[in-house]
Enzyme design. Structure first.
Site, PDB file in Angstrom:
ATOM      1  N   ARG A  47       3.041  -5.301   3.704  1.00  0.00           N
ATOM      2  CA  ARG A  47       1.859  -4.963   3.470  1.00  0.00           C
ATOM      3  C   ARG A  47       1.006  -5.940   2.483  1.00  0.00           C
ATOM      4  O   ARG A  47      -0.114  -5.805   2.457  1.00  0.00           O
ATOM      5  CB  ARG A  47       1.874  -3.330   2.832  1.00  0.00           C
ATOM      6  CG  ARG A  47       0.459  -2.951   2.689  1.00  0.00           C
ATOM      7  CD  ARG A  47       0.698  -1.313   2.605  1.00  0.00           C
ATOM      8  NE  ARG A  47       1.793  -0.730   1.943  1.00  0.00           N
ATOM      9  CZ  ARG A  47       1.971  -0.810   0.610  1.00  0.00           C
ATOM     10  NH1 ARG A  47       1.215  -1.156  -0.171  1.00  0.00           N
ATOM     11  NH2 ARG A  47       3.045  -0.078   0.278  1.00  0.00           N
ATOM     12  N   TYR A  99     -24.184  -2.919  14.106  1.00  0.00           N
ATOM     13  CA  TYR A  99     -23.111  -2.262  14.707  1.00  0.00           C
ATOM     14  C   TYR A  99     -22.895  -0.723  14.287  1.00  0.00           C
ATOM     15  O   TYR A  99     -23.102  -0.718  12.912  1.00  0.00           O
ATOM     16  CB  TYR A  99     -21.768  -3.066  14.368  1.00  0.00           C
ATOM     17  CG  TYR A  99     -20.589  -2.257  15.084  1.00  0.00           C
ATOM     18  CD1 TYR A  99     -20.512  -1.957  16.630  1.00  0.00           C
ATOM     19  CD2 TYR A  99     -19.484  -1.983  14.250  1.00  0.00           C
ATOM     20  CE1 TYR A  99     -19.485  -1.483  16.894  1.00  0.00           C
ATOM     21  CE2 TYR A  99     -18.475  -1.181  14.970  1.00  0.00           C
ATOM     22  CZ  TYR A  99     -18.363  -1.124  16.210  1.00  0.00           C
ATOM     23  OH  TYR A  99     -17.262  -0.354  16.596  1.00  0.00           O
ATOM     24  N   ASP A 175     -22.168 -10.142   9.362  1.00  0.00           N
ATOM     25  CA  ASP A 175     -21.391  -9.790  10.569  1.00  0.00           C
ATOM     26  C   ASP A 175     -21.565 -10.919  11.536  1.00  0.00           C
ATOM     27  O   ASP A 175     -22.417 -10.945  12.032  1.00  0.00           O
ATOM     28  CB  ASP A 175     -21.398  -8.476  11.063  1.00  0.00           C
ATOM     29  CG  ASP A 175     -20.443  -7.992  12.214  1.00  0.00           C
ATOM     30  OD1 ASP A 175     -19.826  -8.868  12.724  1.00  0.00           O
ATOM     31  OD2 ASP A 175     -20.199  -6.841  12.276  1.00  0.00           O
ATOM     32  N   LYS A 200     -12.619  -9.348  19.093  1.00  0.00           N
ATOM     33  CA  LYS A 200     -13.453  -9.635  20.215  1.00  0.00           C
ATOM     34  C   LYS A 200     -13.038 -11.205  20.365  1.00  0.00           C
ATOM     35  O   LYS A 200     -12.127 -11.524  21.050  1.00  0.00           O
ATOM     36  CB  LYS A 200     -14.875  -9.429  19.867  1.00  0.00           C
ATOM     37  CG  LYS A 200     -15.400  -8.078  18.995  1.00  0.00           C
ATOM     38  CD  LYS A 200     -14.923  -7.163  19.834  1.00  0.00           C
ATOM     39  CE  LYS A 200     -15.350  -5.714  19.382  1.00  0.00           C
ATOM     40  NZ  LYS A 200     -15.051  -4.536  19.827  1.00  0.00           N
TER      41      LYS A 200
HETATM   42  N1  PLP Z   1     -18.824  -5.869  14.176  1.00  0.00           N
HETATM   43  C1  PLP Z   1     -19.416  -5.799  15.547  1.00  0.00           C
HETATM   44  C2  PLP Z   1     -20.619  -6.618  15.776  1.00  0.00           C
HETATM   45  C3  PLP Z   1     -18.820  -5.314  16.630  1.00  0.00           C
HETATM   46  O1  PLP Z   1     -19.133  -5.176  17.928  1.00  0.00           O
HETATM   47  C4  PLP Z   1     -17.560  -4.293  16.219  1.00  0.00           C
HETATM   48  C5  PLP Z   1     -16.854  -3.694  17.489  1.00  0.00           C
HETATM   49  O2  PLP Z   1     -17.420  -3.506  18.402  1.00  0.00           O
HETATM   50  C6  PLP Z   1     -17.121  -4.337  15.137  1.00  0.00           C
HETATM   51  C7  PLP Z   1     -17.895  -5.080  13.971  1.00  0.00           C
HETATM   52  C8  PLP Z   1     -15.979  -3.313  14.706  1.00  0.00           C
HETATM   53  O3  PLP Z   1     -14.693  -4.100  15.030  1.00  0.00           O
HETATM   54  P1  PLP Z   1     -13.317  -3.390  15.336  1.00  0.00           P
HETATM   55  O4  PLP Z   1     -13.694  -2.533  16.702  1.00  0.00           O
HETATM   56  O5  PLP Z   1     -12.349  -4.505  15.419  1.00  0.00           O
HETATM   57  O6  PLP Z   1     -12.899  -2.589  14.415  1.00  0.00           O
END
Ligand code: PLP
Length: 376
Positions: A47, A99, A175, A200
């Site tokens: 961890r 998001y 992000d 992704k």
């Molecule tokens: N940021 C963006 C732009 C996303 O599209 C997503 C998920 O679709 C996330 C963060 C969150 O990622 P996770 O699904 O791996 O928690």
């Protein structure tokens, strides 16, 4: 070294014990230490940190050009750790187009943690300046952006926002999931912390969940974020770290192909009578096109379609697709489409006529043919 070379080699030193070229997956939860807790190999407990995770972190720091990286169990966990690192009395300014899970976290959790949240359109720098509070009134301040945005494919001018945020002493978190470090270099143009959902494009095959934070400077955040991850437990497993590391090797060529195919689709669909608009930053008609040209190497594999006939029209098109599956998420080799308002649920701000499309690695002609037959 060029990015194409870095993604292939970063974190990929041959295994010192065996010479193996493909990195080993170390599944051990615990590591031998000395009688007083001495750590001859640098690891104590899974961890806290493990060798496969460390390889991925070294790779991501090198690829993004940061001093350090931390990987998490998901993109949401990585972003949440950033927010949990803030003291009570902090203020976070979120971009209005974001998001949706981070919008939800801002509403539901930040008030419980004593953190104030505001929302602005980061394209309006005067609105950002007005939203930033004097340093004497807050314990810490963060500007939180996303570009391109999910699901509207909006573009934020990274360098311009960074300059305003830094003038006020705020930290700029971005992000960069849609663009990836193959197409956009946020740390080179003012961002302090880049967030990725490695679920992704970095993983790239729709088979692993993960998240990452890459820090321009190790200080002052690294130790605090590592502490949060260790004690709150949102660690990346060795196997997931290994899968993301493996995905990274082909990131540069995948992003080139995703981008070229998405541009071909955007051009093919833009004038279709059943399409109200195509949101894709690679189209000159996109309001963020010039900024995207400046800060992106290509425009990525995500686009959104607004379909004639509102919600009914959009859902009907999605239901007629044969090759492109209806599924959420993005960044895999297969193309996916979704009616985003349905996926996000009642709190969604996605337009009812919007379909979000993750353009995969198939031949563009096959994808265009499927979309044209579905559009009728
Ligand atoms: N940021 C963006 C732009 C996303 O599209 C997503 C998920 O679709 C996330 C963060 C969150 O990622 P996770 O699904 O791996 O928690």
């Amino acid at each position: 070294m060029k990015l194409e070379t870095i993604v292939v080699h970063a974190g990929g030193e041959p295994d010192p014990a065996t010479g193996a070229i493909a990195p080993p997956i170390h599944l051990s939860t615990t590591f031998e230490h000395g009688p007083q807790g001495e750590l001859p190999h640098g690891f104590l407990y899974i961890r806290e940190g493990n060798p496969t995770q460390r390889r991925l972190e070294e790779a991501l720091a090198a690829v993004e050009g940061g001093e350090a990286a931390l990987v998490f169990s998901s993109g949401v966990a990585a972003g949440t750790a950033c927010l949990q690192a803030l003291p009570a009395g902090a203020h976070v300014i979120f971009h209005h187009d974001l998001y949706y899970a981070f919008r939800q976290i801002a509403r539901e959790f930040l008030p419980r943690w004593g953190i104030a949240a505001s929302t602005v359109d980061l394209a309006d720098l005067d609105a950002l300046r007005a939203a930033l509070r004097p340093a004497s009134e807050v314990s810490a301040q963060v500007v939180w952006g996303e570009t391109p945005t999910n699901p509207l494919l909006g573009i934020v001018d990274i360098a311009a926002v960074a300059a305003v945020a830094h003038d006020a002493g705020a930290t700029f978190v971005l992000d960069g999931t849609f663009a990836t470090p193959a197409l956009q270099r946020p740390l080179e143009i003012g961002v302090d912390v880049v967030l990725h959902s490695t679920t992704k494009y970095l993983g790239g095959h729709s088979d692993v969940q993960g998240g990452a934070l890459v820090l321009k400077r190790r200080e002052p955040l690294y130790a605090r974020l590592a502490h949060i991850r260790e004690y709150l437990g949102a660690v990346a497993s060795p196997f997931n770290s290994w899968l993301v590391l493996r995905g990274l090797r082909s990131l540069a060529c995948r992003m080139e192909r995703h981008s070229a195919t998405a541009l071909a689709l955007a051009r093919a669909l833009a004038e279709h009578p059943a399409i109200v608009s195509v949101q894709y930053p690679g189209l000159p008609s996109h309001p963020g096109h010039e900024i995207a040209r400046r800060q992106m190497r290509a425009f990525g594999g995500m686009l959104s379609l607004r379909v004639a006939g509102g919600r009914g029209g959009a859902v009907a098109v999605a239901s007629r697709l044969e090759l492109i599956a209806n599924a959420t998420s993005l960044g895999g080799s297969e193309s996916l489409i979704e009616h985003r308002a349905s996926s996000e649920g009642p709190a969604s701000t996605a337009p009812e006529d919007l379909l979000r499309l993750s353009v995969g690695l198939e031949h563009p002609d096959d994808l265009i043919a499927d979309l044209l037959q579905a559009l009728g």
